[in-house]
Design an enzyme around this catalytic site. Structure first.
Site, PDB file in Angstrom:
ATOM      1  N   GLY A 172       0.837  -1.194   0.000  1.00  9.59           N
ATOM      2  CA  GLY A 172       0.000   0.000   0.000  1.00  9.59           C
ATOM      3  C   GLY A 172       0.867   1.237   0.000  1.00  9.59           C
ATOM      4  N   ARG A 173       0.253   2.353  -0.353  1.00  6.92           N
ATOM      5  CA  ARG A 173       0.983   3.624  -0.280  1.00  6.92           C
ATOM      6  C   ARG A 173      -0.019   4.758  -0.147  1.00  6.92           C
ATOM      7  NH1 ARG A 173       1.805   4.335  -6.022  1.00  6.92           N
ATOM      8  NH2 ARG A 173      -0.216   4.036  -7.012  1.00  6.92           N
ATOM      9  N   ASP A 195     -10.008  -0.594  -6.460  1.00 13.54           N
ATOM     10  CA  ASP A 195      -8.808  -0.022  -7.079  1.00 13.54           C
ATOM     11  C   ASP A 195      -8.851  -0.082  -8.600  1.00 13.54           C
ATOM     12  OD1 ASP A 195      -8.433  -2.784  -7.211  1.00 13.54           O
ATOM     13  OD2 ASP A 195      -6.613  -2.799  -5.994  1.00 13.54           O
ATOM     14  N   ASN A 245     -11.456 -11.007 -14.853  1.00 10.64           N
ATOM     15  CA  ASN A 245     -10.346 -11.103 -13.899  1.00 10.64           C
ATOM     16  C   ASN A 245      -9.394 -12.206 -14.349  1.00 10.64           C
ATOM     17  OD1 ASN A 245     -10.943  -9.468 -11.198  1.00 10.64           O
ATOM     18  ND2 ASN A 245     -12.879 -10.201 -12.015  1.00 10.64           N
TER      19      ASN A 245
END
Length: 489
Positions: free
Chosen positions: A15-16, A239, A298
């Site tokens: 993560g960021r 996301d 996906n």
């Protein structure tokens, strides 16, 4: 007045937090902090550490506050399907299960014994995957899970983190659309699906769409961070929804490939596409921004290589790519989406066993493993893009590769060769850009996605890959399709 937007972008491995702005028609991004997101295995189950994710978000906010930056708003996006169970007192009942937990193996079949699969697809238009939230919740119900029995609310991951920041519970549309509990046509929670697992709309937060306000930082978070009443905006909480918003396409005749731990290939449509063909192909209709539908598939992405690299220890990514480029082409081919690759104890051995079971040469070196992964992904991309071409009148002659995988020049060239499409690679930070874009629109600093995409296109250099070696890749694709027909279960 310059607006600075704080974007939280959480993937399945890291993560960021990011500071972004669109100053003078120019996009600027600055990473604030980056941190790992690791699965926690306890007694055979896999969990996410929601509290550690929250702690790292708080650290990012404290860094920004210490620099005196005035934040216009905050937005959070994460991977899909997973959720937190919340008790009547507002406290989390346990760490959330991770979608790779094996407890949902075979779960769709058990649910379809009560509700036919055709009915589920007719309502939700969603690709059947064993870890979809609907099947996770049904599995918990069948297992008499104590946390579910005590739960008052269910919050999807980005909504749970927004709740930790604001104290406000919402259910954001794009992340909810990954659950198989949203009606693709009404774009709201589907009562029939909820009833089948003993839930109602009251078990979820206020339903919101990208751009709506969740709330402001709670008094406690303001005290900890040194910030004021900063608004938290519901961006595209999934996301991929945020990433697709940042595709730097200037027209409509394109497909996108969000390339990361997962690869998600699709097109944008104004309405869901739900018919016998899409059901047979297991194509999904997920929620997008500005009323769009993300018609996509996906695909297991860089998860394969990420797991191998974890087993290999400290290895240079570029060295692996260079070695793979020099390796023998089309020596071994796998189906990246075969169940054996979902979460094996040893990915390298799983790939070797698959090749043995399908009577192919077994990869002996790391270079051969990596070449096998990249070529197989490119062949899988062709299969999916061909399916999407059949569903639209568009030729889909261009493919925009976004996300971390857009930096992989070898895989991008393989993708162009395999699909026959011109590949435009970039931006690698698409998810963070899309997150910032939606916040900017919520603040009135931009008029819409088309305008923002034009800014991204003009701000981010793209790398172009033209198709090559058509004959060789056509032959390899025949081999790939034959392997799919003959592979052992």
């Amino acid at each position: 007045m310059k607006h600075s937007y704080f974007a939280v972008d959480l993937g399945a491995t890291s993560g960021r937090t990011i500071l972004g702005s669109f100053a003078g028609g120019e996009l600027k991004l600055e990473e604030v902090n980056r941190f790992p997101n690791q699965l926690i295995e306890v007694q055979g189950h896999f969990y996410w550490d929601i509290y550690e994710l929250y702690r790292n978000i708080i650290e990012g906010l404290k860094i920004v506050a210490s620099r005196g930056v005035k934040i216009t708003s905050i937005g959070i996006d994460t991977w899909g399907v997973d959720f937190v169970l919340v008790g009547k007192d507002g406290h989390f009942l346990r760490q959330p299960y991770a979608y790779r937990d094996p407890h949902t193996v075979g779960a769709p079949g058990k649910f379809f014994e009560r509700v036919p699969s055709s009915r589920v697809y007719e309502l939700t238009g969603l690709q059947v995957m064993n870890f979809n939230s609907l099947f996770q919740l049904d599995t918990l119900r069948r297992n008499n899970d104590s946390a579910l029995a005590a739960a008052d609310k269910i919050l999807f991951t980005p909504d749970a983190l927004s709740y930790m920041l604001t104290g406000e519970m919402v259910c954001e549309y794009t992340i909810a659309s990954t659950s198989q509990m949203v009606n693709a046509k009404t774009r709201k929670l589907e009562p029939e699906m909820l009833e089948a697992i003993g839930l109602t709309e009251d078990n979820f937060g206020r339903f919101v769409y990208p751009g709506e306000k969740v709330g402001v930082l709670s008094k406690g978070v303001q005290r900890i961070t040194g910030l004021g009443e900063v608004p938290v905006i519901a961006v595209a909480g999934h996301d991929t929804g945020s990433a697709v918003a940042a595709v730097p396409a200037l027209g409509e005749n394109f497909a996108y490939l969000s390339s990361g731990t997962w690869s998600l290939m699709g097109i944008e449509t104004p309405q869901p596409v739900i018919n016998a063909v899409t059901e047979e192909l297991n194509i999904t209709n997920e929620g997008g921004v500005e009323g769009t539908i993300r018609l996509l598939k996906n695909i297991c992405g860089m998860w394969l290589l990420e797991r191998c690299r974890a087993e290999w220890g400290e290895t240079s990514y570029m060295e692996l790519i260079n070695d793979a480029q020099a390796a023998e082409p089309f020596r071994s081919i796998i189906n990246p989406d075969a169940p054996v690759f979902a979460n094996p104890s040893n990915m390298e051995e799983a790939i070797r066993q698959y090749c043995k079971d399908t009577d192919q040469p077994i990869p002996e070196t790391r270079a051969q493993i990596v070449r096998c992964i990249f070529e197989s992904l490119a062949l899988r991309y062709r299969e999916v893009l061909d399916s999407l071409r059949k569903l639209t009148s568009r030729s889909l002659s261009s493919l925009h590769v976004i996300g971390g995988g857009s930096r992989n020049n070898l895989l991008n060239q393989f993708t162009a060769n395999s699909t026959g499409a011109v590949v435009y690679a970039g931006p690698s930070e698409a998810t963070g850009i899309g997150n910032v874009m939606i916040q900017a629109m919520a603040a009135g600093a931009a008029s819409g996605i088309a305008e923002m995409r034009k800014i991204v296109n003009e701000s981010i250099p793209l790398t172009t890959f033209e198709p090559k070696d058509k004959t060789e890749w056509d032959e390899a694709y025949k081999v790939y399709l034959n392997i799919l027909k003959t592979q052992k279960p």
